[in-house]
Scaffold this active site. Structure first.
Site, PDB file in Angstrom:
ATOM      1  N   TYR A 107      44.468  33.249  47.387  1.00  0.00           N
ATOM      2  CA  TYR A 107      43.342  34.072  46.490  1.00  0.00           C
ATOM      3  C   TYR A 107      44.023  34.956  45.550  1.00  0.00           C
ATOM      4  CZ  TYR A 107      39.628  37.454  45.658  1.00  0.00           C
ATOM      5  OH  TYR A 107      38.912  38.411  44.937  1.00  0.00           O
ATOM      6  N   TRP A 109      43.252  36.948  41.185  1.00  0.00           N
ATOM      7  CA  TRP A 109      42.777  37.178  39.951  1.00  0.00           C
ATOM      8  C   TRP A 109      43.367  36.090  38.863  1.00  0.00           C
ATOM      9  CZ3 TRP A 109      38.864  40.181  37.290  1.00  0.00           C
ATOM     10  CH2 TRP A 109      37.856  40.404  37.841  1.00  0.00           C
TER      11      TRP A 109
HETATM   12  N1  MGD Z   1      39.918  49.187  35.673  1.00  0.00           N
HETATM   13  C1  MGD Z   1      39.358  48.192  36.756  1.00  0.00           C
HETATM   14  N2  MGD Z   1      38.363  47.597  36.767  1.00  0.00           N
HETATM   15  C2  MGD Z   1      37.949  46.837  37.824  1.00  0.00           C
HETATM   16  C3  MGD Z   1      38.967  46.283  38.668  1.00  0.00           C
HETATM   17  C4  MGD Z   1      40.392  47.016  38.517  1.00  0.00           C
HETATM   18  O1  MGD Z   1      41.236  46.427  39.229  1.00  0.00           O
HETATM   19  N3  MGD Z   1      40.622  47.870  37.570  1.00  0.00           N
HETATM   20  N4  MGD Z   1      38.684  45.358  39.610  1.00  0.00           N
HETATM   21  C5  MGD Z   1      37.585  44.605  39.422  1.00  0.00           C
HETATM   22  C6  MGD Z   1      37.027  43.779  40.657  1.00  0.00           C
HETATM   23  S1  MGD Z   1      38.004  42.650  41.206  1.00  0.00           S
HETATM   24  C7  MGD Z   1      35.847  44.130  41.423  1.00  0.00           C
HETATM   25  S2  MGD Z   1      35.580  43.423  42.525  1.00  0.00           S
HETATM   26  C8  MGD Z   1      35.013  45.171  40.793  1.00  0.00           C
HETATM   27  C9  MGD Z   1      34.940  46.016  42.154  1.00  0.00           C
HETATM   28  O2  MGD Z   1      33.778  46.972  41.884  1.00  0.00           O
HETATM   29  P1  MGD Z   1      33.231  48.150  42.844  1.00  0.00           P
HETATM   30  O3  MGD Z   1      33.807  47.703  44.100  1.00  0.00           O
HETATM   31  O4  MGD Z   1      31.895  48.579  42.549  1.00  0.00           O
HETATM   32  O5  MGD Z   1      34.430  49.118  42.251  1.00  0.00           O
HETATM   33  P2  MGD Z   1      35.301  50.539  43.137  1.00  0.00           P
HETATM   34  O6  MGD Z   1      36.150  51.201  42.093  1.00  0.00           O
HETATM   35  O7  MGD Z   1      36.254  49.708  44.362  1.00  0.00           O
HETATM   36  O8  MGD Z   1      34.390  51.418  43.658  1.00  0.00           O
HETATM   37  C10 MGD Z   1      33.528  52.105  42.867  1.00  0.00           C
HETATM   38  C11 MGD Z   1      33.045  53.288  43.534  1.00  0.00           C
HETATM   39  O9  MGD Z   1      31.992  53.039  44.659  1.00  0.00           O
HETATM   40  C12 MGD Z   1      32.321  54.333  45.460  1.00  0.00           C
HETATM   41  N5  MGD Z   1      32.106  54.281  46.897  1.00  0.00           N
HETATM   42  C13 MGD Z   1      32.972  53.778  47.725  1.00  0.00           C
HETATM   43  N6  MGD Z   1      32.559  53.609  48.971  1.00  0.00           N
HETATM   44  C14 MGD Z   1      31.470  53.919  49.035  1.00  0.00           C
HETATM   45  C15 MGD Z   1      30.325  54.113  49.895  1.00  0.00           C
HETATM   46  O10 MGD Z   1      30.405  53.995  51.207  1.00  0.00           O
HETATM   47  N7  MGD Z   1      29.201  54.604  49.430  1.00  0.00           N
HETATM   48  C16 MGD Z   1      28.765  54.964  48.136  1.00  0.00           C
HETATM   49  N8  MGD Z   1      27.682  55.280  47.932  1.00  0.00           N
HETATM   50  N9  MGD Z   1      29.872  54.777  47.182  1.00  0.00           N
HETATM   51  C17 MGD Z   1      30.985  54.247  47.580  1.00  0.00           C
HETATM   52  C18 MGD Z   1      33.445  55.171  45.270  1.00  0.00           C
HETATM   53  O11 MGD Z   1      33.361  56.407  44.846  1.00  0.00           O
HETATM   54  C19 MGD Z   1      34.194  54.192  44.092  1.00  0.00           C
HETATM   55  O12 MGD Z   1      34.585  54.806  42.912  1.00  0.00           O
HETATM   56  O13 MGD Z   1      35.822  46.134  39.797  1.00  0.00           O
HETATM   57  C20 MGD Z   1      36.220  45.039  38.925  1.00  0.00           C
HETATM   58  N10 MGD Z   1      36.758  46.076  37.871  1.00  0.00           N
HETATM   59  N1  MGD Z   2      42.263  48.833  49.700  1.00  0.00           N
HETATM   60  C1  MGD Z   2      41.501  48.125  49.188  1.00  0.00           C
HETATM   61  N2  MGD Z   2      42.152  46.693  48.795  1.00  0.00           N
HETATM   62  C2  MGD Z   2      41.677  45.756  48.124  1.00  0.00           C
HETATM   63  C3  MGD Z   2      40.351  46.314  47.194  1.00  0.00           C
HETATM   64  C4  MGD Z   2      39.614  47.505  47.599  1.00  0.00           C
HETATM   65  O1  MGD Z   2      38.590  48.013  46.807  1.00  0.00           O
HETATM   66  N3  MGD Z   2      40.493  48.497  48.184  1.00  0.00           N
HETATM   67  N4  MGD Z   2      39.843  45.423  46.481  1.00  0.00           N
HETATM   68  C5  MGD Z   2      39.823  44.024  46.755  1.00  0.00           C
HETATM   69  C6  MGD Z   2      39.545  43.153  45.404  1.00  0.00           C
HETATM   70  S1  MGD Z   2      37.928  43.506  44.988  1.00  0.00           S
HETATM   71  C7  MGD Z   2      40.378  42.387  44.890  1.00  0.00           C
HETATM   72  S2  MGD Z   2      39.510  41.241  43.638  1.00  0.00           S
HETATM   73  C8  MGD Z   2      41.603  42.069  45.237  1.00  0.00           C
HETATM   74  C9  MGD Z   2      42.428  41.604  44.182  1.00  0.00           C
HETATM   75  O2  MGD Z   2      43.675  41.129  44.623  1.00  0.00           O
HETATM   76  P1  MGD Z   2      44.627  40.289  43.566  1.00  0.00           P
HETATM   77  O3  MGD Z   2      43.882  39.200  42.861  1.00  0.00           O
HETATM   78  O4  MGD Z   2      45.515  39.493  44.354  1.00  0.00           O
HETATM   79  O5  MGD Z   2      45.219  41.205  42.647  1.00  0.00           O
HETATM   80  P2  MGD Z   2      46.110  41.039  41.285  1.00  0.00           P
HETATM   81  O6  MGD Z   2      46.948  42.342  41.114  1.00  0.00           O
HETATM   82  O7  MGD Z   2      44.961  40.710  40.129  1.00  0.00           O
HETATM   83  O8  MGD Z   2      47.153  40.016  41.738  1.00  0.00           O
HETATM   84  C10 MGD Z   2      47.479  38.964  40.808  1.00  0.00           C
HETATM   85  C11 MGD Z   2      48.542  38.492  40.840  1.00  0.00           C
HETATM   86  O9  MGD Z   2      48.750  37.218  40.155  1.00  0.00           O
HETATM   87  C12 MGD Z   2      49.958  37.242  39.222  1.00  0.00           C
HETATM   88  N5  MGD Z   2      49.576  36.281  38.151  1.00  0.00           N
HETATM   89  C13 MGD Z   2      48.956  36.625  36.859  1.00  0.00           C
HETATM   90  N6  MGD Z   2      48.821  35.372  36.391  1.00  0.00           N
HETATM   91  C14 MGD Z   2      49.563  34.557  36.912  1.00  0.00           C
HETATM   92  C15 MGD Z   2      49.612  33.322  36.295  1.00  0.00           C
HETATM   93  O10 MGD Z   2      49.028  32.637  35.519  1.00  0.00           O
HETATM   94  N7  MGD Z   2      50.239  32.380  37.445  1.00  0.00           N
HETATM   95  C16 MGD Z   2      50.905  33.090  38.437  1.00  0.00           C
HETATM   96  N8  MGD Z   2      51.590  32.175  39.340  1.00  0.00           N
HETATM   97  N9  MGD Z   2      50.699  34.350  38.747  1.00  0.00           N
HETATM   98  C17 MGD Z   2      49.993  35.007  37.989  1.00  0.00           C
HETATM   99  C18 MGD Z   2      50.190  38.619  38.769  1.00  0.00           C
HETATM  100  O11 MGD Z   2      51.387  38.929  38.501  1.00  0.00           O
HETATM  101  C19 MGD Z   2      49.764  39.321  40.327  1.00  0.00           C
HETATM  102  O12 MGD Z   2      50.766  39.497  41.194  1.00  0.00           O
HETATM  103  O13 MGD Z   2      42.089  42.954  45.950  1.00  0.00           O
HETATM  104  C20 MGD Z   2      41.478  43.583  47.173  1.00  0.00           C
HETATM  105  N10 MGD Z   2      42.021  44.616  47.920  1.00  0.00           N
HETATM  106 MO    MO Z   3      37.428  42.069  43.416  1.00  0.00          MO
END
Ligand code: MGD
Ligand code: MGD
Ligand code: MO
Length: 765
Positions: A107, A109
């Site tokens: 898994y 991104w």
């Molecule tokens: N800059 C930036 N943007 C991203 C990402 C990133 O890594 N960096 N990741 C991307 C990815 S993979 C995803 S999946 C999306 C995730 O999108 P989300 O899951 O919506 O984003 P988060 O920032 O985890 O959470 C947003 C807000 O939800 C609120 N929250 C947390 N728990 C609760 C709860 O129980 N109830 C309520 N009402 N609110 C709560 C928190 O205050 C938090 O700041 O964002 C994407 N966008």
């Molecule tokens: N506590 C907590 N944990 C969370 C979350 C949360 O809200 N709270 N959010 C979750 C969510 S929504 C998500 S989506 C996950 C994200 O979890 P990941 O998607 O695993 O996070 P990334 O940091 O995007 O990891 C991507 C990795 O791939 C590498 N990479 C980038 N491009 C390439 C490429 O072309 N080739 C190879 N081989 N490697 C590459 C980067 O260097 C990096 O190490 O985390 C989850 N974890």
């Molecule tokens: Mo995500």
């Protein structure tokens, strides 16, 4: 030269082959500062320069239960030796333990770009070689992906084209209630890239049109200041109770849309009897909800009245479902919108994930674009994505998943490419124990992050700046050229090159590469897309596209299947793809599973860890580990923008001033965040944007254990996943529940240990 990333498109300034700067594009109204910061990381000292093998692994079998993973030194080897080691090991594991012993779920991104998609390349390579155990669903929205097809039907992500777009909201809607807010920091991102960031302007347009916003969230700044939103701070993980209280108020006052509930939904009566307490003696009224959620009775009543009498839209973000019983707030939000009378009216009703990605709510989709071709996987086994540690620790165990029974396979070889499990998984100390069980872990990485340090064989991979590709972001109607802007650092190779060399050694190079060079593949995929879309009339030829950097795809227009407007107009003619053809307020199917943690209708279940749990006596603060504003997950934590956000080299943790004062914590101090699972250091930021009883520590600081491999060891840097619980949402989705964790925070007055997250391990040549 143009650069495409998950955080937008940029221009690379290159001087005699050297990358000098990355600049925003003139036509991007809200460029992300993550882009320019990539330059700092491009050739930093954390780059993996040569293939490297962990010393203990090189020293031979038995490798099982080898506790040195993560703590060992590495030996650099030649590419030729590395390819021999990996291909021999793949062959050995497949012949001794079967193809399902290879885990290719991998898994993550990875990076933008359709051809060099890391997981696509890995899975094509492994499928052609005999197959692999896969993973299903995402860390982002596992609970949503499993529950929504039961409730509204269709593909798990089809809601993206069925919910109102921002411009429709501006035109038609009066009231938006956003559970979890609408954080603009998150709309910096769009999976696979995007040409221009539009969410901010579209939100402004809604405000100018007079739309009122209510932010139901523990954090005020989850909504942009310019929206002038009302803030209803909510006890984390209690959104379902808040929505039930609103629903109860609508029902007893007769404000609910009886006509829509009767014609277009099934099971409202059974749900209503739960709501009024006929089943358990507990009416889910506003007073009941106030007690649980911390939102006043009056505010709940007022919200019920306004939702039912205004043209309203209920939004849920993803964080609310990344929690214990995360299915419930998603299901309940649909039911609430159905009751409010707004479902299926233009610009109103229900939607999920607004502002979590830029394109969500901007465009309903785009035409499909060719990417690295998939090969069907000969192995049928899969695991729910967040059950990786369970699988490694308990092979052979059976678990529930969406009405099925799954047997967790025995994994002997983990092949990870394009993801960072030592960032993304919960309870990293448990993952560390699980990670000692397979024979071999192979990782392709560009940087010595924690996952690379916990591998046996690390193959240095070229970054997105170091290869040719083109990007087609999620729902973004543009294609963006991604020519190589610098040569691969050290001896790095692209994922594709590495798999081509392995396929050659294993006897299937031609099948894998189809005898095309990388640039020939990029041209081929572009031309394939062009032909499918209608040739010259749709898109310019490849050479023109490559020269001009960007081209626009023909728009994708509706009507989209499963539309709520069509359902409202005539449910017999336009049924939803659910068993009943209607919105399932009660699901016979889910009910038939007999789960004690996911009944046949939306239900309030107390989370295991929340502010009213007994455990809060010891750990009185709810940890919100949300997405970082300064990077994408762990990506470019070593980039300029993320580094500039650190406090005394640590990840910032935001604390309410009242919680800080009672602990003697001042702004800018280093603190220790801890619970029974682990502890980490972080830099304190005091702000009343965060409600009392809640602390916010974003994900993605590279894990920096003082004694790697030792359970519970202090993390010097601030990765919240040493604190989160590795507990499934429920037996239905088995999704991650990162947002259900209690902690405490204390001053850290000891001498500060130096952060070593960005230093390579000991390397021998
Ligand atoms: N800059 C930036 N943007 C991203 C990402 C990133 O890594 N960096 N990741 C991307 C990815 S993979 C995803 S999946 C999306 C995730 O999108 P989300 O899951 O919506 O984003 P988060 O920032 O985890 O959470 C947003 C807000 O939800 C609120 N929250 C947390 N728990 C609760 C709860 O129980 N109830 C309520 N009402 N609110 C709560 C928190 O205050 C938090 O700041 O964002 C994407 N966008
Ligand atoms: N506590 C907590 N944990 C969370 C979350 C949360 O809200 N709270 N959010 C979750 C969510 S929504 C998500 S989506 C996950 C994200 O979890 P990941 O998607 O695993 O996070 P990334 O940091 O995007 O990891 C991507 C990795 O791939 C590498 N990479 C980038 N491009 C390439 C490429 O072309 N080739 C190879 N081989 N490697 C590459 C980067 O260097 C990096 O190490 O985390 C989850 N974890
Ligand atoms: Mo995500």
């Amino acid at each position: 030269m143009s650069v495409a990333t998950h955080w937008g498109s940029f221009i690379a300034v290159v001087d005699s082959g050297r990358l000098v700067r990355i600049e925003p594009r003139d036509d991007d109204p809200a460029p992300s500062p993550i882009g320019p910061g990539m330059v700092k990381a491009a050739d930093d000292s954390a780059r993996v320069l040569r293939p490297a093998v962990r010393k203990g692994w090189l020293n031979g079998l038995p490798r099982i239960h080898d506790t040195a993973r993560g703590a060992d030194a590495f030996v650099e080897v030649s590419w030729d030796d590395a390819i021999t080691l990996v291909s021999d090991e793949l062959r050995r594991v497949r012949s001794q333990h079967g193809d399902s012993a290879v885990f290719g779920g991998s898994y993550g991104w990875a990076s933008a770009g359709g051809f060099h998609n890391a997981q696509g390349q890995l899975q094509r390579f492994l499928a052609l070689g005999g197959g692999y155990t896969d993973s299903r669903n995402t860390y982002s929205t596992a609970a949503l992906e499993v529950i929504l097809p039961h409730v509204i039907g269709g593909h798990p992500w089809s809601y993206q084209s069925r919910m109102p777009m921002w411009d429709e909201i501006a035109e038609n809607c009066e009231l938006v209630v956003a559970f979890g807010g609408l954080a603009l920091k998150n709309s910096q991102i769009n999976p696979g890239g995007l040409a221009r960031h539009q969410t901010q302007n579209l939100q402004r347009r809604c405000r100018e049109a007079g739309v009122r916003f209510v932010n139901v969230s523990p954090i005020r700044s989850d909504v942009a200041g310019f929206l002038d939103a009302e803030w209803l701070p909510v006890v984390p993980n209690t959104d379902t109770a808040a929505m039930l209280g609103i629903a109860h108020t609508m029902l007893v006052n007769g404000w609910h849309d009886e006509d829509f509930l009767r014609r277009c939904c099934v099971g409202f009566d059974r749900f209503a009897s739960y709501l009024v307490g006929e089943l358990d003696g507990i009416p889910k009224d506003a007073a009941w909800a106030a007690e649980i959620t911390g939102i006043s009775r009056d505010a709940i009543t007022d919200l019920a009245r306004r939702l039912a009498t205004r043209r309203s839209l209920i939004m849920v973000n993803y964080a609310v479902q990344r929690a214990d019983h995360g299915e419930q707030p998603i299901w309940m939000s649909v039911v609430l919108a159905a009751m409010a009378g707004s479902m299926g009216r233009p610009g109103c009703g229900w939607g999920a994930g607004y502002a979590t990605m830029d394109a969500t709510g901007v465009a309903p989709g785009r035409p499909s674009v060719a990417a690295v071709p998939k090969v069907s996987n000969p192995v049928a086994d899969f695991i729910p994505v967040a059950r990786i540690a369970d699988t490694l620790l308990h092979p052979g165990k059976t678990i529930d998943y969406d009405g099925r029974r799954l047997t967790l396979p025995e994994l002997r070889l983990i092949y990870w490419c394009g993801g960072n499990p030592f960032h993304h998984h919960q309870d990293l100390h448990r993952l560390t124990r699980a990670w000692q069980t397979p024979d071999t872990v192979v990782v392709h990485e560009a940087w010595w992050n924690t996952t690379a340090k916990f591998a046996d064989i690390v193959l240095p991979v070229a970054t997105t700046l170091e290869r040719d590709d083109f990007a087609a972001g999620f729902s973004d109607p543009h294609l963006v050229a991604m020519p190589k802007v610098r040569e691969p650092e050290g001896e790095s190779r692209t994922d594709h090159q590495i798999f081509a060399a392995l396929a050659s050694r294993l006897g299937y190079e031609q099948e894998f590469t189809q005898s095309r060079s990388e640039l020939a593949w990029v041209r081929h995929l572009y031309e394939q897309t062009r032909t499918e879309l209608g040739g010259d009339a749709a898109l310019p030829g490849f050479d023109d596209f490559w020269r001009n950097s960007t081209t626009e795809l023909p728009p994708l227009t509706g009507p989209f299947p499963g539309s709520f407007e069509a359902l409202r107009s005539d449910p017999r003619r336009f049924p939803l793809p659910t068993p009943s053809g209607r919105i399932e307020i009660f699901s016979e199917e889910i009910d038939s599973f007999g789960y004690d943690d996911c009944a046949g209708h939306p239900t309030w279940y107390e989370p295991v860890e929340w502010l009213h749990a007994d455990l809060s006596a010891r750990f009185p603060l709810h940890l919100i580990s949300n997405q970082p504003a300064s990077r994408l997950h762990s990506q470019y934590d070593n980039g300029g923008h993320s580094l500039s956000s650190k406090i005394r080299d640590r990840e910032p943790v935001t604390i309410n001033p009242s919680d800080a004062a009672s602990r003697g914590i001042e702004n800018g101090m280093v603190v220790r965040v801890h619970n029974d699972r682990g502890s980490c250091l972080a830099g304190a930021v005091l702000s009343d944007d965060v409600m009392p009883g809640v602390v916010q520590l974003a994900t993605g600081a590279w894990w920096d254990p003082v004694r790697p491999g030792l359970s519970g060891t202090l993390d010097r840097h601030g990765n919240p996943n040493v604190l989160t619980a590795d507990r499934p949402c429920s037996r239905l989705s088995q999704g991650p529940s990162a947002l259900s964790a209690l902690v405490d925070v204390e001053r850290y007055d000891d001498p500060l240990p130096e952060v070593q997250a960005f230093s390579p391990p000991d390397l021998e040549h």
